[in-house]
Scaffold this active site. Structure first.
Site, PDB file in Angstrom:
ATOM      1  N   ASP A   8      30.920 -31.747 -21.883  1.00 45.21           N
ATOM      2  CA  ASP A   8      32.083 -30.865 -21.849  1.00 45.21           C
ATOM      3  C   ASP A   8      32.635 -30.864 -20.426  1.00 45.21           C
ATOM      4  O   ASP A   8      32.192 -31.654 -19.580  1.00 45.21           O
ATOM      5  CB  ASP A   8      31.743 -29.460 -22.393  1.00 45.21           C
ATOM      6  CG  ASP A   8      30.868 -28.644 -21.460  1.00 45.21           C
ATOM      7  OD1 ASP A   8      30.464 -29.157 -20.396  1.00 45.21           O
ATOM      8  OD2 ASP A   8      30.576 -27.481 -21.797  1.00 45.21           O
ATOM      9  N   CYS A  65      26.104 -30.459 -21.098  1.00 47.27           N
ATOM     10  CA  CYS A  65      27.084 -29.384 -20.941  1.00 47.27           C
ATOM     11  C   CYS A  65      26.560 -28.489 -19.810  1.00 47.27           C
ATOM     12  O   CYS A  65      25.811 -28.973 -18.956  1.00 47.27           O
ATOM     13  CB  CYS A  65      27.345 -28.638 -22.260  1.00 47.27           C
ATOM     14  SG  CYS A  65      25.952 -27.733 -22.957  1.00 47.27           S
ATOM     15  N   THR A  67      24.447 -25.851 -19.836  1.00 48.38           N
ATOM     16  CA  THR A  67      22.998 -25.647 -19.977  1.00 48.38           C
ATOM     17  C   THR A  67      22.327 -26.732 -20.817  1.00 48.38           C
ATOM     18  O   THR A  67      21.099 -26.814 -20.841  1.00 48.38           O
ATOM     19  CB  THR A  67      22.724 -24.309 -20.695  1.00 48.38           C
ATOM     20  OG1 THR A  67      23.389 -24.367 -21.971  1.00 48.38           O
ATOM     21  CG2 THR A  67      23.229 -23.131 -19.885  1.00 48.38           C
ATOM     22  N   GLY A  70      24.329 -25.523 -25.962  1.00 55.13           N
ATOM     23  CA  GLY A  70      25.358 -25.557 -27.001  1.00 55.13           C
ATOM     24  C   GLY A  70      25.574 -26.942 -27.574  1.00 55.13           C
ATOM     25  O   GLY A  70      25.691 -27.134 -28.792  1.00 55.13           O
ATOM     26  N   HIS A  98       6.238 -37.689 -29.456  1.00 54.95           N
ATOM     27  CA  HIS A  98       5.746 -36.874 -30.571  1.00 54.95           C
ATOM     28  C   HIS A  98       6.829 -36.523 -31.588  1.00 54.95           C
ATOM     29  O   HIS A  98       6.544 -36.396 -32.772  1.00 54.95           O
ATOM     30  CB  HIS A  98       5.133 -35.569 -30.045  1.00 54.95           C
ATOM     31  CG  HIS A  98       3.834 -35.778 -29.333  1.00 54.95           C
ATOM     32  ND1 HIS A  98       2.995 -34.739 -28.970  1.00 54.95           N
ATOM     33  CD2 HIS A  98       3.211 -36.918 -28.909  1.00 54.95           C
ATOM     34  CE1 HIS A  98       1.931 -35.224 -28.341  1.00 54.95           C
ATOM     35  NE2 HIS A  98       2.036 -36.542 -28.290  1.00 54.95           N
ATOM     36  N   HIS A 133       2.251 -37.656 -36.041  1.00 56.87           N
ATOM     37  CA  HIS A 133       3.559 -37.110 -35.658  1.00 56.87           C
ATOM     38  C   HIS A 133       4.622 -37.428 -36.710  1.00 56.87           C
ATOM     39  O   HIS A 133       5.565 -36.666 -36.896  1.00 56.87           O
ATOM     40  CB  HIS A 133       3.979 -37.646 -34.285  1.00 56.87           C
ATOM     41  CG  HIS A 133       2.972 -37.350 -33.217  1.00 56.87           C
ATOM     42  ND1 HIS A 133       2.631 -36.067 -32.866  1.00 56.87           N
ATOM     43  CD2 HIS A 133       2.206 -38.174 -32.460  1.00 56.87           C
ATOM     44  CE1 HIS A 133       1.707 -36.106 -31.914  1.00 56.87           C
ATOM     45  NE2 HIS A 133       1.418 -37.369 -31.660  1.00 56.87           N
TER      46      HIS A 133
HETATM   47  C1  RB5 Z   1      30.834 -23.608 -20.869  1.00 59.27           C
HETATM   48  O1  RB5 Z   1      31.211 -22.534 -20.102  1.00 59.27           O
HETATM   49  C2  RB5 Z   1      29.374 -23.464 -21.285  1.00 59.27           C
HETATM   50  O2  RB5 Z   1      29.240 -22.445 -22.210  1.00 59.27           O
HETATM   51  C3  RB5 Z   1      28.821 -24.778 -21.822  1.00 59.27           C
HETATM   52  O3  RB5 Z   1      28.938 -25.768 -20.850  1.00 59.27           O
HETATM   53  C4  RB5 Z   1      27.368 -24.779 -22.229  1.00 59.27           C
HETATM   54  O4  RB5 Z   1      26.555 -24.289 -21.223  1.00 59.27           O
HETATM   55  C5  RB5 Z   1      27.067 -24.192 -23.548  1.00 59.27           C
HETATM   56  O5  RB5 Z   1      25.928 -24.185 -24.023  1.00 59.27           O
END
Ligand code: RB5
Length: 152
Positions: A8, A65, A67, A70, A98, A133
């Site tokens: 993203d 993205c 984190t 998402g 695994h 596995h």
């Molecule tokens: C975008 O602000 C953020 O929500 C996205 O990059 C991600 O971390 C979602 O899981």
């Protein structure tokens, strides 16, 4: 080996660095993520990349993205996808050995570029171990296909 990469807007720079890193190593990399810094909904990239892995158009996928959460959740909604968010190489390696993950995700706001490269390397170099596995992966598939799990 052909890899698909998706991202993203948060992960633009990291995507380019990981793409270049993989290309230097000889991988073919298909970029299906956004190339704009404008806000971009991560499910679009997660879905597109996952479909390419599920169909065999790509041998594996890398998703980034903010984190990694998402975009991995989105990919995991596609049948046949096993995508794991990793912030360190150990889980990345074990997720292949695994769990036979066919995609990996991480967060551009969570890991630095050098750690991201180590995660990618650990995942790409690992091999699925099969055996006990495989039985558990078959159970995951059963849940996915039937929304049920028979007692074993
Ligand atoms: C975008 O602000 C953020 O929500 C996205 O990059 C991600 O971390 C979602 O899981």
């Amino acid at each position: 080996m052909k890899l698909v990469i998706g991202n993203d807007h948060v992960a633009l720079e990291m995507k380019y660095e990981i793409m270049a890193y993989l290309q230097e190593k000889g991988y073919e990399v298909l970029n299906i993520g956004t190339d704009s810094p404008d806000r971009f909904d991560y499910p679009v990239s997660g879905y597109r990349a996952a479909k390419m892995v599920a169909s065999g158009e790509a041998d594996g996928g890398i998703l980034i993205c903010g984190t990694g959460v998402g975009i991995s959740l989105s990919a995991n909604k596609v049948r046949g996808i096993r995508c794991c968010v990793c912030s360190e190489p150990y889980s990345a390696r074990l997720s292949k050995q695994h769990n036979n993950t066919n995609m990996i995700a991480f967060g551009a706001r969570v890991v630095g570029i050098e750690l991201a490269k180590m995660i990618v390397d650990a995942w790409l170099e690992a091999e699925f171990e099969g055996g006990r596995h495989q039985r558990r992966i078959d159970m995951i598939r059963e849940i996915e296909e039937t929304q049920n799990l028979t007692e074993r």
